[in-house]
Design a protein around this motif. Sequence first.
Motif, mmCIF file in Angstrom:
data_model
loop_
_atom_site.group_PDB
_atom_site.id
_atom_site.type_symbol
_atom_site.label_atom_id
_atom_site.label_comp_id
_atom_site.label_asym_id
_atom_site.label_seq_id
_atom_site.Cartn_x
_atom_site.Cartn_y
_atom_site.Cartn_z
ATOM 1 N N ASP A 166 0.758 -1.092 0.069
ATOM 2 C CA ASP A 166 0.090 -0.020 0.035
ATOM 3 C C ASP A 166 1.095 1.293 -0.115
ATOM 4 O O ASP A 166 0.273 2.266 -0.316
ATOM 5 C CB ASP A 166 -1.120 0.068 1.118
ATOM 6 N N ASP A 171 -2.170 1.108 -6.762
ATOM 7 C CA ASP A 171 -3.263 0.471 -6.807
ATOM 8 C C ASP A 171 -4.059 0.059 -8.077
ATOM 9 O O ASP A 171 -4.308 0.620 -9.009
ATOM 10 C CB ASP A 171 -4.159 1.375 -5.979
ATOM 11 N N TRP A 197 -2.984 -4.893 -5.360
ATOM 12 C CA TRP A 197 -1.880 -4.304 -5.485
ATOM 13 C C TRP A 197 -0.873 -5.191 -6.368
ATOM 14 O O TRP A 197 -0.061 -4.435 -6.877
ATOM 15 C CB TRP A 197 -1.198 -4.314 -4.072
#
Length: 496
Positions: A166, A171, A197
Motif C-alpha cells: 500500500d 493500486d 496491489w
Amino acid sequence: MQVSRRRLLGSFALGAGALVLAACGQSASTPAPAAAPAKPAEPAKPAEAAKPAEAAKPAAAAPAAAPAATSAPAAAAPAASAGSGPVTINVIAWNSGSSAEAFKNAMAGINEKFKAKQPNATINFEPLGQGATWTNAQMSRIAGQTADVTATYGFAPQDIINFQPDTQFMDLSGLSSLKNFDPTNVKRFMTWKGKVWQMTLSYVGHLVWTNEDMLAKYNLKAPTTYTEWNAMCETLKGAKETPIFYAAKPSTALTRFSSQIEMTVGRPKHPNFWGDLLVTGKADFTTPEWIESYKRAKEFTNKQLDPSFSGIDYPTGAGLFATGKYAMWPEGSFSGGDIMKATPAFQKLGAFNAAFSDDKEANAVQPVYGDLGWAGLKYSKSTDVVMDWINFFGEKENFQSFMQVLQYYPTQTDAKLTGPVPEAEAPLLKKTAVSMVRLALPGMTYDNQWSELILSDKFTPETYAQYVQKNFEDSRPQWQKYIGMFDAEWSKLYFG
C-alpha cells in the motif's frame, strides 16, 4: 511450446536451516528479503528466518492493525497521464531457469501485441537472474527507482511485510480485466487492506505425479485414503517395483511432503491454526493432529520411498522420474513441465492429490500458493502505461495465450490450458487451500520441512512436536512485532 518449471529460485532461512523457495520449484514458508528468493542451501539446524529487506520498505517495528479487509476491492484513483510521446517502461523479473528462453519469448510476444495497441510504448523486459542474484538486483532496481514493474511472487504474509504494497505498489483495483479473475484467487493472491496491489497470473500446488503405464500394468488406480495408498505401494513392492520416488537433496524439497500431510491430516482438525498464528501469535504444534501428521510422515517415508531418497539431487528429479522406473512422485505442479521436457519413457503422465488421511474428502484438497504476478511501482513516471500494460495481461485472450506457454495453474477461471500437464492437473483443482509452506512471519523459526524428523532417528513424533514448539517460541522476540498487522477479516479472505 511447453515450458518447464522454474528451478530453485531462492532460499529463506527457516526451521532446520535455509529453506528453498523455488517459484515453481522449491517452496518454503519463511519470508524472503524481497518477493523473490535466493539460492538454496542445505539446511542444518533451526536458524532465524530472513528479515525484511530495507529496499523493500518493510513494516515498522510495531505495525498497526490493518483495517478490516473487504471482499470487493475499492476503486483505484485515476492514473496519471504520461502524455502521447514515446514512453519506455522497464519490467524486471527473475530468470525462469531451464525455461528462461521460452519465458522471454512469451514476454516478447505479448509485448509486441501491446505495442501494436499502444505504438508510443516500448517495454524493456529484463530477466535479472535467479536466487540471490535476482533478489539483490530487484532490491537495487527498486531502491534506485529504475524499474517501473516488478515480478512478484504470490502474496503471502511475508510478501506483504517485505513490500508494504500500500506504500510501494500502484493500486490496481480499478483495472477492468480484474473481472476475468476467479474472486477467490483475487482475495488470496492479490488483495491487501481491501485493494488489489498486484496482478497474480498463476499459482502452483503440491500433488503426486504418476507413471500411468506402471499403474495400469498392475491394475492400480489413484488412492483416496491412506490405507489404499499403502496397499497400492505394497502391491508394487511385491512386484519388485519402487512405488515412491523422491529427491530430497537438499532437504528443502521435503516441504512438498510436509505440505501435503498437514493439509490432509492436520488441517481438517485445525482449520483456523494458521489464521490464529498470524493474527494472534498463538500456535500449538504438539496437538494430537500434529503428532499424527509427524507419525505418518515418518512411517510413509521409511516404508514406501526409495531408500536412497535423501541422497538424490533435487535438480535431477524430473529426469529420473521420466526414466519410468518409479510409479509415483509427491512433488509440485511446477515439475510437470520438467518431466515432459525429459521425454518420459512411459506414454501417459498422470497425477492425484496425496492421500495421507483416512478421510477421502480431506484428501481431495490440494495445498496451493501464489506464483508469478506483476506489480507497478508507485514512483514510476509512466503510471498510465504501466497500468495499461498490466491490464493487458488480464484480458482473456492475452492471458490465455501467455498461460498456455507457461503452463502454470491460471488464476482466471475461464482459462483452459491444453497439453498432458494441465490436463492431468485440472481435475485436482476443484478444492484447494493455502499451503503452509510460505506462512511464517519474518524471524519465525521452525522446521517446516520436517527434515529433523524424516532424515534422522533422534526424534519420535512426540519429541519432535516439542522440538518444533520450542523453536517457535524461542524465535518469538524476532516476529512478535508483526502481530496486529493481520486481522481476522484478512484471515477470512486469505484462507477462505
